[in-house]
Design an enzyme around this catalytic site. Structure first.
Site, PDB file in Angstrom:
ATOM      1  N   ARG A   1       0.540  -1.150   0.191  1.00 46.46           N
ATOM      2  CA  ARG A   1      -0.142   0.325   0.254  1.00 46.46           C
ATOM      3  C   ARG A   1       0.946   1.021  -0.477  1.00 46.46           C
ATOM      4  NH1 ARG A   1      -2.298  -0.827   5.891  1.00 46.46           N
ATOM      5  NH2 ARG A   1      -0.472  -2.185   5.535  1.00 46.46           N
TER       6      ARG A   1
ATOM      7  N   LEU B   1     -13.677  -0.629   6.602  1.00 45.70           N
ATOM      8  CA  LEU B   1     -15.321  -0.264   7.231  1.00 45.70           C
ATOM      9  C   LEU B   1     -15.603   0.800   8.071  1.00 45.70           C
ATOM     10  CD1 LEU B   1     -16.941  -3.747   9.291  1.00 45.70           C
ATOM     11  CD2 LEU B   1     -17.015  -2.696   6.643  1.00 45.70           C
TER      12      LEU B   1
ATOM     13  N   CYS C   1      -4.884   1.868  -7.427  1.00 44.06           N
ATOM     14  CA  CYS C   1      -5.859   0.885  -7.438  1.00 44.06           C
ATOM     15  C   CYS C   1      -7.254   0.602  -8.374  1.00 44.06           C
ATOM     16  CB  CYS C   1      -4.670  -0.635  -6.640  1.00 44.06           C
ATOM     17  SG  CYS C   1      -3.039   0.010  -6.794  1.00 44.06           S
TER      18      CYS C   1
HETATM   19  N1  NAD Z   1       0.788   2.205  -6.664  1.00 39.95           N
HETATM   20  C1  NAD Z   1       0.988   0.653  -6.327  1.00 39.95           C
HETATM   21  O1  NAD Z   1       0.615   1.004  -5.107  1.00 39.95           O
HETATM   22  C2  NAD Z   1       0.076  -0.455  -6.244  1.00 39.95           C
HETATM   23  C3  NAD Z   1       0.752  -1.568  -6.080  1.00 39.95           C
HETATM   24  C4  NAD Z   1       0.294  -2.936  -5.738  1.00 39.95           C
HETATM   25  C5  NAD Z   1      -0.040  -2.932  -7.422  1.00 39.95           C
HETATM   26  N2  NAD Z   1       0.708  -1.922  -8.675  1.00 39.95           N
HETATM   27  C6  NAD Z   1       0.726  -2.357  -9.706  1.00 39.95           C
HETATM   28  O2  NAD Z   1       1.858  -2.320 -10.452  1.00 39.95           O
HETATM   29  C7  NAD Z   1       1.980  -1.835 -11.395  1.00 39.95           C
HETATM   30  C8  NAD Z   1       3.255  -0.385 -11.310  1.00 39.95           C
HETATM   31  O3  NAD Z   1       2.059   0.321 -10.930  1.00 39.95           O
HETATM   32  P1  NAD Z   1       2.880   1.737 -10.151  1.00 39.95           P
HETATM   33  O4  NAD Z   1       1.809   1.672  -9.422  1.00 39.95           O
HETATM   34  O5  NAD Z   1       4.087   1.130  -9.670  1.00 39.95           O
HETATM   35  O6  NAD Z   1       3.048   2.324 -11.896  1.00 39.95           O
HETATM   36  P2  NAD Z   1       4.303   4.043 -11.611  1.00 39.95           P
HETATM   37  O7  NAD Z   1       3.688   4.351 -13.062  1.00 39.95           O
HETATM   38  O8  NAD Z   1       3.964   4.517 -10.937  1.00 39.95           O
HETATM   39  O9  NAD Z   1       5.287   3.592 -12.373  1.00 39.95           O
HETATM   40  C9  NAD Z   1       5.065   2.326 -13.543  1.00 39.95           C
HETATM   41  C10 NAD Z   1       7.123   2.825 -14.465  1.00 39.95           C
HETATM   42  O10 NAD Z   1       7.031   1.854 -15.236  1.00 39.95           O
HETATM   43  C11 NAD Z   1       7.507   2.982 -16.562  1.00 39.95           C
HETATM   44  N3  NAD Z   1       7.956   2.705 -18.131  1.00 39.95           N
HETATM   45  C12 NAD Z   1       6.955   2.339 -18.726  1.00 39.95           C
HETATM   46  N4  NAD Z   1       7.175   1.404 -19.341  1.00 39.95           N
HETATM   47  C13 NAD Z   1       8.360   1.097 -19.293  1.00 39.95           C
HETATM   48  C14 NAD Z   1       9.446   0.287 -20.347  1.00 39.95           C
HETATM   49  N5  NAD Z   1       8.852   0.310 -21.347  1.00 39.95           N
HETATM   50  N6  NAD Z   1      10.467  -0.303 -19.698  1.00 39.95           N
HETATM   51  C15 NAD Z   1      11.080   0.586 -18.645  1.00 39.95           C
HETATM   52  N7  NAD Z   1       9.894   1.292 -17.788  1.00 39.95           N
HETATM   53  C16 NAD Z   1       9.177   1.675 -18.050  1.00 39.95           C
HETATM   54  C17 NAD Z   1       7.699   4.754 -16.109  1.00 39.95           C
HETATM   55  O11 NAD Z   1       8.540   5.412 -16.629  1.00 39.95           O
HETATM   56  C18 NAD Z   1       6.898   4.093 -14.885  1.00 39.95           C
HETATM   57  O12 NAD Z   1       8.308   5.091 -14.210  1.00 39.95           O
HETATM   58  C19 NAD Z   1       0.719  -1.400 -12.290  1.00 39.95           C
HETATM   59  O13 NAD Z   1       0.417  -2.695 -12.527  1.00 39.95           O
HETATM   60  C20 NAD Z   1      -0.164  -1.488 -10.784  1.00 39.95           C
HETATM   61  O14 NAD Z   1      -1.356  -1.397 -10.708  1.00 39.95           O
HETATM   62  C21 NAD Z   1       0.708  -0.921  -8.195  1.00 39.95           C
END
Ligand code: NAD
Length: 432
Positions: free
Chosen positions: A154, A253, A263
């Site tokens: 989280r 809750l 998310c």
């Molecule tokens: N943010 C959260 O709390 C959270 C929690 C659990 C799961 N997730 C999942 O994890 C994944 C990432 O989420 P996030 O919040 O870290 O995203 P984000 O947007 O913060 O980061 C993604 C990063 O990936 C980079 N990127 C994109 N394409 C790329 C490529 N081809 N090569 C190299 N870098 C590349 C972007 O520049 C960016 O910095 C998502 O699928 C999200 O649903 C997020």
């Protein structure tokens, strides 16, 4: 072990930093050159408590490398984690997987020696199968195992969640990949958490089912809070009374604004889309998405009512605009549609958020960022407590607002209605 995180956002950066802290060498790759440059200078591009300190320590010890050289990072690593974003596609509910597939195509050109390829990004069930199709030639030569390892951290509590996860899910039928990943996670899972080895599709679906269930809990209590307001019941009693039942549990809750963040909104939509693709009607999730969308307008209508259905020229202050405290993430924050609506209705809006100014409001005339709580609150007609940052929990509104008549709308139930009444402050909250 040597690891490569592709995508250095909230998930890739936090997991990369934490994996390096337990002794692994971690390459953090991102296509965003600016991000890599600032990380190399020790500047952390996201607001996440505790992250900077661990990052700097491991970067200094050269266990943490920030680069845009994907080839070098992959070649030098045993395990590759895909952590790129999977946002909602424009004008659709489905997850946009173009980042995932473009990484898979890049990897196809680079991998020459056995690697474990782990999807940490949240991806719809069967995406691993599609990645495997792209990497079919490598799979055939046993150069790659494709695993799903969904992330549950989280924002705001990410470091703690990484080191003390409730569970680690490894979706693979490869014994070798499972054994290696088990030893990678060993310093973490030996504490309190459970380690599950499931099918890859199972792991992918666990993530969506978990998020959809949590979103359901929030929407459920939000709707119950509407009923509490009509019946004179305090929703806190309901949350406590229900939550004490161990089958229900007290977390998630507490009523508030519509759920937001990077998310729940996108994952509930993507799950509905997956249901449609596999001809399964996920009617509960559809209702949750609908209920959450309605909540955004319900709360702005309430603001209108609180202000006597006369918004023109009203001075409204938002304390907190992020979707939750201890993060700077504005993705799908409920403050965005609320502020947009109130701005359209010609209100003068000021906001303060401990994580700083927000680009989301840059183009809106009459929406001003203030550097501190006092500047934001002075002379306000209405203060909306939107996000429960600790900074907002012990405020003296009379001193801050410096005028006789003002109203407070507490979307997080941070204050006692009785105390507010005694102070003769017109106070409104949620579900009580
Ligand atoms: N943010 C959260 O709390 C959270 C929690 C659990 C799961 N997730 C999942 O994890 C994944 C990432 O989420 P996030 O919040 O870290 O995203 P984000 O947007 O913060 O980061 C993604 C990063 O990936 C980079 N990127 C994109 N394409 C790329 C490529 N081809 N090569 C190299 N870098 C590349 C972007 O520049 C960016 O910095 C998502 O699928 C999200 O649903 C997020």
């Amino acid at each position: 072990m040597k690891l490569c995180m592709i995508g250095t956002g909230y998930v890739g950066l936090v997991s990369g930093v934490c994996f390096s802290d337990v002794g692994n060498t971690v390459y953090c790759v991102d296509k965003d050159q600016k991000k890599i440059d600032s990380l190399n200078k020790g500047i952390v591009p996201i607001f996440e408590p505790g992250l900077e300190e661990i990052l700097k320590k491991n970067h200094k010890q050269k266990r943490l490398i920030f680069t845009n050289d994907l080839k070098k990072a992959v070649t030098n690593s045993d395990i590759i984690f895909i952590c790129v974003g999977t946002p909602t596609k424009k004008n659709s509910n489905s997850a946009d997987l173009k980042n995932i597939y473009s990484v898979a195509k890049e990897l196809k050109k680079i991998i020459k020696k056995y690697k474990i390829l782990v999807t940490k990004s949240t991806v719809p069930v069967s995406t691993g199968d599609q990645i495997e199709k792209i990497l079919f030639s490598l799979k055939k030569k046993k150069l790659v195992d494709i695993v799903s390892n969904p992330e549950f951290l989280r924002e705001g509590e990410a470091i703690r969640d990484f080191f003390y996860p409730d569970r680690v899910i490894i979706g693979t039928d490869s014994k070798k990949a499972n054994r290696i990943l088990n030893s990678l996670y060993l310093p973490i899972i030996k504490k309190t958490s459970r380690y599950f080895n499931t099918s890859r599709r199972g792991a992918e679906l666990i993530k969506y089912a978990s998020n959809a269930f949590l979103a359901t809990k929030i929407s459920f209590i939000n709707e119950i809070s509407n009923l509490c307001e009509k019946t004179g019941v305090d929703v806190k009693d309901i949350s406590l009374g229900m939550g004490s039942d161990q089958r229900i549990g007290e977390r998630f809750l507490r009523p508030g604004p519509a759920y937001g963040g990077s998310c729940f909104p996108k994952d509930t939509r993507a799950l509905i889309d997956t249901g449609n693709k596999f001809k399964t009607n996920l009617s509960i999730v559809k209702t949750v998405v609908n209920s959450n969308n309605k909540r955004k307008s319900l709360l702005t209508k309430r603001v209108e009512k609180i202000l006597g259905n006369n918004l023109v020229g009203k001075k409204i202050t938002f304390l907190g605009v992020t979707f939750k405290p201890n993060t700077d993430d504005m993705r799908e924050a409920s403050s965005i549609p609320m502020i947009q609506y109130l701005n359209k209705k010609k209100c003068k809006i000021k906001y303060y958020d401990p994580s700083g100014k927000k680009s989301e409001f840059k183009s809106l005339k009459n929406v001003t960022y203030c550097k501190n709580i006092s500047l934001a609150c002075i002379k306000a007609d209405l203060v909306i407590l939107h996000t429960e940052w600790n900074d907002f929990k012990l405020l003296n509104f009379k001193k801050l607002i410096k005028k006789n008549k003002f109203k407070i709308y507490d979307l997080r139930n941070l204050y006692s209605p009785q105390k507010m009444k005694r102070q003769k402050i017109q106070y409104f909250s949620v579900g009580r």
